[in-house]
Design a protein around this motif. Structure first.
Motif, mmCIF file in Angstrom:
data_model
loop_
_atom_site.group_PDB
_atom_site.id
_atom_site.type_symbol
_atom_site.label_atom_id
_atom_site.label_comp_id
_atom_site.label_asym_id
_atom_site.label_seq_id
_atom_site.Cartn_x
_atom_site.Cartn_y
_atom_site.Cartn_z
ATOM 1 N N SER A 21 80.708 -30.087 23.459
ATOM 2 C CA SER A 21 79.854 -30.285 22.294
ATOM 3 C C SER A 21 78.988 -29.082 21.976
ATOM 4 N N ALA A 22 78.935 -28.100 22.859
ATOM 5 C CA ALA A 22 78.094 -26.921 22.640
ATOM 6 C C ALA A 22 78.772 -25.845 21.804
ATOM 7 N N ILE A 23 80.054 -26.001 21.538
ATOM 8 C CA ILE A 23 80.767 -25.017 20.729
ATOM 9 C C ILE A 23 81.539 -25.731 19.631
ATOM 10 N N ASN A 24 82.085 -24.946 18.721
ATOM 11 C CA ASN A 24 82.943 -25.478 17.672
ATOM 12 C C ASN A 24 83.921 -24.376 17.266
ATOM 13 N N PRO A 25 84.948 -24.709 16.500
ATOM 14 C CA PRO A 25 85.950 -23.691 16.167
ATOM 15 C C PRO A 25 85.389 -22.479 15.441
ATOM 16 N N ALA A 26 84.448 -22.694 14.529
ATOM 17 C CA ALA A 26 83.883 -21.554 13.807
ATOM 18 C C ALA A 26 83.102 -20.646 14.739
ATOM 19 N N LEU A 27 82.415 -21.246 15.683
ATOM 20 C CA LEU A 27 81.664 -20.490 16.671
ATOM 21 C C LEU A 27 82.599 -19.641 17.535
ATOM 22 N N LEU A 28 83.675 -20.243 17.999
ATOM 23 C CA LEU A 28 84.634 -19.512 18.824
ATOM 24 C C LEU A 28 85.292 -18.392 18.022
ATOM 25 N N ALA A 29 85.585 -18.652 16.755
ATOM 26 C CA ALA A 29 86.155 -17.614 15.894
ATOM 27 C C ALA A 29 85.197 -16.445 15.747
ATOM 28 N N ALA A 30 83.915 -16.745 15.581
ATOM 29 C CA ALA A 30 82.915 -15.686 15.456
ATOM 30 C C ALA A 30 82.879 -14.830 16.707
ATOM 31 N N GLN A 31 82.983 -15.449 17.853
ATOM 32 C CA GLN A 31 83.024 -14.717 19.130
ATOM 33 C C GLN A 31 84.177 -13.715 19.152
ATOM 34 N N LEU A 32 85.358 -14.178 18.808
ATOM 35 C CA LEU A 32 86.538 -13.324 18.898
ATOM 36 C C LEU A 32 86.500 -12.196 17.878
ATOM 37 N N TYR A 33 86.032 -12.512 16.671
ATOM 38 C CA TYR A 33 85.906 -11.470 15.648
ATOM 39 C C TYR A 33 84.913 -10.403 16.079
ATOM 40 N N GLN A 34 83.767 -10.831 16.586
ATOM 41 C CA GLN A 34 82.716 -9.892 16.952
ATOM 42 C C GLN A 34 83.165 -8.984 18.089
ATOM 43 N N GLU A 35 83.881 -9.538 19.030
ATOM 44 C CA GLU A 35 84.266 -8.763 20.202
ATOM 45 C C GLU A 35 85.471 -7.862 19.966
ATOM 46 N N SER A 36 86.460 -8.340 19.231
ATOM 47 C CA SER A 36 87.720 -7.591 19.166
ATOM 48 C C SER A 36 88.308 -7.470 17.775
ATOM 49 N N GLY A 37 87.718 -8.128 16.780
ATOM 50 C CA GLY A 37 88.352 -8.161 15.475
ATOM 51 C C GLY A 37 89.705 -8.846 15.527
ATOM 52 N N PHE A 38 89.858 -9.781 16.492
ATOM 53 C CA PHE A 38 91.107 -10.511 16.719
ATOM 54 C C PHE A 38 92.246 -9.595 17.175
ATOM 55 N N ASP A 39 91.920 -8.476 17.778
ATOM 56 C CA ASP A 39 92.916 -7.533 18.299
ATOM 57 C C ASP A 39 93.168 -7.842 19.768
ATOM 58 N N PRO A 40 94.360 -8.300 20.150
ATOM 59 C CA PRO A 40 94.622 -8.674 21.540
ATOM 60 C C PRO A 40 94.849 -7.490 22.472
#
Length: 314
Positions: free
Chosen positions: A46-65
């Motif tokens: 309950s502490a996270i949500n999909p938009a939150l997780l997406a923001a994490q990945l964008y901020q860290e890597s720009g979705f670049d694996p």
């Protein structure tokens, strides 16, 4: 990146006591290859949500694996190897834990987020704020402080991530109009008829010429809002009104891939009546163009806080 995986998460995860399932992803904000993963694992607790997780990945890597940071943080979720050893999970059940595989790294990021939330679950205040603060400053400081500690870096970190999440969440109500929109339009109107220049920022050396994102950046800079240089990052500078909610001053975006904001290749400033001002292509001039084309992707209502929350590089 501050500690481990750059858990760039934001509020919105709990709405009227309801957990992550109450927050949807904005149209196309997440690359199609990862959308199902983020939707699934973003509801892990309950502490996270999909938009939150997406923001994490964008901020860290720009979705670049495949990205590697100067601190040897690796992959789409930017795990440091030592942390991966203790927190990485086999998200896809194929028998290994691969730091480079988004099918493992995205679930691991969500799991680590939830572990932090559990560490600070009894601390007063907003659970997501406390989780973010724990990521930045460590759970002990959050517990000792009884909430977000009085550390400028940590407080700014929490505010930044809460704001960034909003650009990945589908709006649930009408989005408030931007106070700076009229000034941005006024700037763009003064540039009508100026020849296009790829990479143009409007400098004297460039003869005052712009490309599409150079124009939108300069227009909002004229009213005190600094946007990223490229169009696909400008998309994350605020919430996303629907087509029938467009207001003058909204940025409008175009892409060959309707499921991936990272594929955006053009941007303009909406002026009303189905038209925008844009710098379209080499050989053309800054002009009015219709918004409703087959490549229309979506819109962003630029906010000052939203623009400030964006990373300088992705």
């Amino acid at each position: 990146m501050v500690l481990v995986i750059g858990v760039y998460m934001v509020a919105g995860n709990i709405v009227n006591g309801v957990g992550g399932g109450s927050v949807g992803l904005a149209k196309g904000a997440v690359p199609g290859a990862y959308r199902a993963l983020i939707q699934k694992w973003g509801n892990r607790c309950s502490a996270i949500n999909p938009a939150l997780l997406a923001a994490q990945l964008y901020q860290e890597s720009g979705f670049d694996p495949d990205v590697v940071s100067h601190a040897d943080a690796r992959g789409i979720a930017q795990f440091i190897p030592s942390t991966w050893a203790s927190h990485g999970i086999d998200g896809d059940g194929d028998g290994d834990r691969d730091i480079w595989d988004p099918n493992d790294a995205i679930p691991s990021a969500a799991s680590y987020d939830c572990a932090l939330a559990k560490d600070v679950k009894n601390v007063p205040g907003d659970v997501t704020n406390n989780m973010l603060a724990a990521y930045n400053a460590g759970p002990y400081r959050v517990i000792r402080s009884g909430g977000v500690p009085a550390i400028r870096e940590t407080q700014n970190y929490v505010k930044t991530i809460r704001t960034l999440e909003k650009s990945f969440a589908a709006p649930v109500t009408r989005v408030d109009p931007s106070k700076q929109a009229a000034g941005a339009i006024y700037f763009a109107q003064k540039k009508l008829g100026t020849p296009y220049l790829w990479g143009g920022n409007g400098t004297a050396e460039q003869g005052g010429r712009f490309d599409c994102s150079g124009l939108t950046k300069a227009a909002y800079e004229s009213v005190g809002i600094t946007l990223p240089r490229v169009a696909n990052d400008q998309y994350n500078a605020g919430p996303h009104p629907s087509r029938d909610e467009l207001l003058p001053g909204d940025l409008v975006f175009f892409s060959p891939d309707k499921n991936n904001s990272r594929a955006i290749d053009h941007v303009g400033i909406y002026v009303g009546g189905g038209y925008m001002i844009d710098a379209p292509f080499t050989g053309a001039v800054i002009r009015f163009d219709p918004v409703d084309t087959r490549k229309y992707f979506g819109a962003t209502r630029v906010t000052e806080d939203g623009a400030k929350a964006l990373p300088t590089t992705v």
